[in-house]
Scaffold this motif. Structure first.
Motif, short mmCIF file in Angstrom:
data_model
loop_
_atom_site.label_atom_id
_atom_site.label_comp_id
_atom_site.label_asym_id
_atom_site.label_seq_id
_atom_site.Cartn_x
_atom_site.Cartn_y
_atom_site.Cartn_z
N SER A 180 0.90 -1.07 -0.03
CA SER A 180 -0.15 -0.05 -0.18
C SER A 180 0.79 1.39 -0.01
N ALA A 181 1.86 1.41 0.66
CA ALA A 181 2.99 2.55 0.69
C ALA A 181 3.40 2.66 -0.66
N THR A 182 3.78 1.68 -1.51
CA THR A 182 4.29 1.93 -2.88
C THR A 182 3.31 2.38 -3.68
N GLN A 183 1.77 1.94 -3.43
CA GLN A 183 1.02 2.08 -4.31
C GLN A 183 0.31 3.62 -4.04
N PHE A 184 0.59 3.96 -2.85
CA PHE A 184 0.16 5.32 -2.45
C PHE A 184 1.05 6.58 -3.08
N VAL A 185 2.25 6.33 -3.39
CA VAL A 185 3.34 6.86 -4.00
C VAL A 185 2.91 6.96 -5.56
N ALA A 186 2.72 5.63 -5.97
CA ALA A 186 2.51 5.47 -7.38
C ALA A 186 1.08 5.80 -8.10
N GLY A 187 0.03 5.93 -7.12
CA GLY A 187 -1.23 5.90 -7.53
C GLY A 187 -1.46 7.44 -8.27
N PRO A 188 -1.18 8.53 -7.68
CA PRO A 188 -1.45 9.61 -8.45
C PRO A 188 -0.49 9.94 -9.58
N ILE A 189 0.76 9.56 -9.79
CA ILE A 189 1.75 9.51 -10.80
C ILE A 189 1.32 8.81 -11.90
N MET A 190 0.71 7.37 -11.62
CA MET A 190 0.12 6.85 -12.73
C MET A 190 -1.11 7.40 -13.25
N GLY A 191 -1.86 7.87 -12.46
CA GLY A 191 -3.04 8.70 -13.08
C GLY A 191 -2.55 9.85 -13.70
N SER A 192 -1.58 10.70 -13.27
CA SER A 192 -1.26 11.89 -14.07
C SER A 192 -0.51 11.60 -15.26
N LEU A 193 0.07 10.33 -15.30
CA LEU A 193 0.97 9.99 -16.59
C LEU A 193 -0.11 9.54 -17.80
N GLY A 194 -1.31 9.00 -17.28
CA GLY A 194 -2.32 8.49 -18.13
C GLY A 194 -3.06 9.90 -18.62
N ASP A 195 -3.19 10.83 -17.79
CA ASP A 195 -3.65 12.21 -18.48
C ASP A 195 -2.81 12.79 -19.19
N ARG A 196 -1.31 12.77 -19.15
CA ARG A 196 -0.43 13.07 -20.06
C ARG A 196 -0.18 12.40 -21.42
N PHE A 197 -0.21 11.00 -21.27
CA PHE A 197 0.25 10.25 -22.32
C PHE A 197 -0.86 9.43 -22.86
N GLY A 198 -1.89 9.31 -22.16
CA GLY A 198 -3.11 8.40 -22.43
C GLY A 198 -3.24 7.11 -21.52
N ARG A 199 -4.21 6.57 -21.63
CA ARG A 199 -4.38 5.51 -20.78
C ARG A 199 -3.83 4.24 -20.94
N ARG A 200 -3.74 3.80 -22.33
CA ARG A 200 -3.36 2.57 -22.87
C ARG A 200 -1.89 2.30 -22.41
N ARG A 201 -1.16 3.15 -22.60
CA ARG A 201 0.38 2.87 -22.39
C ARG A 201 0.76 2.50 -20.66
N VAL A 202 -0.01 3.31 -19.94
CA VAL A 202 0.09 2.95 -18.55
C VAL A 202 -0.74 1.61 -18.12
N LEU A 203 -1.73 1.30 -18.58
CA LEU A 203 -2.06 0.00 -18.08
C LEU A 203 -1.31 -1.21 -18.74
N ILE A 204 -0.96 -1.12 -19.91
CA ILE A 204 0.17 -1.95 -20.41
C ILE A 204 1.27 -2.19 -19.62
N ALA A 205 1.92 -1.18 -19.14
CA ALA A 205 2.97 -1.14 -18.44
C ALA A 205 2.91 -1.90 -16.78
N SER A 206 1.61 -1.49 -16.34
CA SER A 206 1.33 -1.85 -15.11
C SER A 206 1.11 -3.68 -15.15
#
Length: 408
Positions: free
Chosen positions: A56-82
């Motif tokens: 949960s601690a790592t997810q706490f840091v990563a959650g907003p970063i991944m969401g903001s990356l999705g807002d910048r580069f699109g959802r598809r790339r982030v989902l595949i990387a995850s």
């Protein structure tokens, strides 16, 4: 079922496969932890709690970063990387020679677990606001179906050894990533993308537009308490069922499959209807009442059949997630949906840090004093407190908490 956009069934399938992978390993975790750590079940429950805290601690840091990356580069790339990261995680855990490897694997999974932020953002991208509650309910149903299939398979695979379910989970994650590479369209139009900003890539920045849109403090506080309460399942279930009922991995797997079935049926068939008839806020209340009653009653069960009866009675707690998420998603604009879902993911992570620590310790302490149900009693109290907040501060103040005009 007919979908207006082909991204919806692909994302639902991704969540389903991901949850199957997560659920597969639950029945064997007690055995693997006790074998690698050379500890008894009570100490194993504590170690499992610490493992969830790291996740949960790592997810706490990563959650907003991944969401903001999705807002910048699109959802598809982030989902595949995850999904690729999940495949690596399960591979590590399948090969783990020591407990330290399991902790490393959980850290990787915490980063990859931020997949739910871009997944929910995809649904926000392609679903009209009025239909989001029902669509978010389908995410919950996919999660529930994953817990029908995953733990059942995990219980069966446990006969091949405690590592076999991790191998299966890794293969499922890899298949999931490949499927999205081939079939998932991008849902965020270029004109709705925004520059990545580290100041927004945290829980405070993610929620800033939400607070600008309306007074959401009461709603977020109630949701946080609910998330704390709901952590009683992943934090204690396998250990509680073993200690209180003497269940083995197969019995634990079937019990989780049954509760997943109950919640999936409710979310697939009743969530949309309940929101359309009663509205999102009243639907949240129905879910919280169901959850508070089920948690409290589970603290006092003495036989296995009681557990199954309470799963049926408590299935309406599946209303809480989609109704609350829909309420919040109405409050922000299209280019902030990823950040919002990332913030929600981080809030869940905070609950996942505190919840396992508190609830696993409550299980261990209660067991020491002859009351293994202490964790469920505490979860019931948390859910009841969330209910009081919603009834007193949300239902009575519709102008402050109703969906406002989205803001940037």
């Amino acid at each position: 079922m007919r979908f207006d956009n082909k991204a919806v069934p692909i994302v639902l399938a991704a969540v389903l496969i991901d949850t199957i992978g997560f659920g597969i390993v639950i029945p064997v975790l007690p055995r693997l932890i006790t074998e690698l750590g050379h500890v008894d079940l009570e100490q194993g429950a504590r170690l499992a709690g610490y493992m969830l805290v790291l996740f949960s601690a790592t997810q706490f840091v990563a959650g907003p970063i991944m969401g903001s990356l999705g807002d910048r580069f699109g959802r598809r790339r982030v989902l595949i990387a995850s999904m690729l990261a999940f495949a690596i995680d399960y591979g590590l855990m399948a090969l783990a020679p020591t407990l330290a490897w399991l902790f490393v694997g959980r850290a990787i999974a915490g980063i990859a677990g931020a997949v739910y932020a871009p997944a929910m953002a995809v649904l926000s991208d392609v679903t009209p606001p009025a239909k989001r509650g029902a669509t978010f309910g389908l995410i919950g149903a996919a999660f529930g179906m994953g817990f029908i299939i995953g733990p059942a398979i995990g219980g069966l695979l446990a006969g091949l050894g405690p590592r076999a379910p991790f191998v299966a989970a890794g293969l499922l994650a890899a298949i999931n990533a490949l499927t999205m590479m081939v079939a998932l369209p991008e849902t965020l139009a270029p004109e709705n993308r925004r520059p990545f900003d580290w100041r927004a890539a945290n829980i405070v920045g993610a929620f800033r537009p939400l607070f600008a849109a309306g007074n959401a403090a009461a709603l977020l506080g109630a949701w946080f308490l609910w998330q704390l309460a709901h952590m009683v399942y992943p934090a204690t279930w396998s250990f509680w069922a073993t200690i209180r009922l003497g269940w083995d991995a197969r019995a634990i797997g079937w019990s989780l499959a049954f509760t997943g079935l109950c919640m999936a049926l409710v979310q697939m068939t009743l969530t949309g209807r309940a929101i359309a008839r009663f509205g999102e806020r009243v639907t949240v209340v129905i879910g919280l009442v169901s959850g508070a009653v089920a948690f409290t009653a589970l603290a006092f069960v003495t036989q296995g059949w009681m557990v199954y009866a309470l799963f049926v009675a408590g299935a309406f707690q599946g209303f809480v997630f989609p109704a609350m998420n829909a309420l919040l998603s109405h409050m922000v604009d299209a280019d902030r949906q990823g950040a919002l879902q990332g913030g929600i993911s981080s809030m869940s992570s905070v609950a996942s840090i505190i919840g396992p620590l508190v609830l696993s310790q409550a299980l261990a302490a209660g067991t020491d004093h002859g009351f293994p149900g202490a964790a469920f009693l505490l979860a019931g109290l948390m859910a009841a407190t969330a209910l009081v907040i919603i009834v007193t501060l949300v239902l009575r103040r519709p102008s402050a908490n109703a969906a406002a005009s989205p803001v940037r």
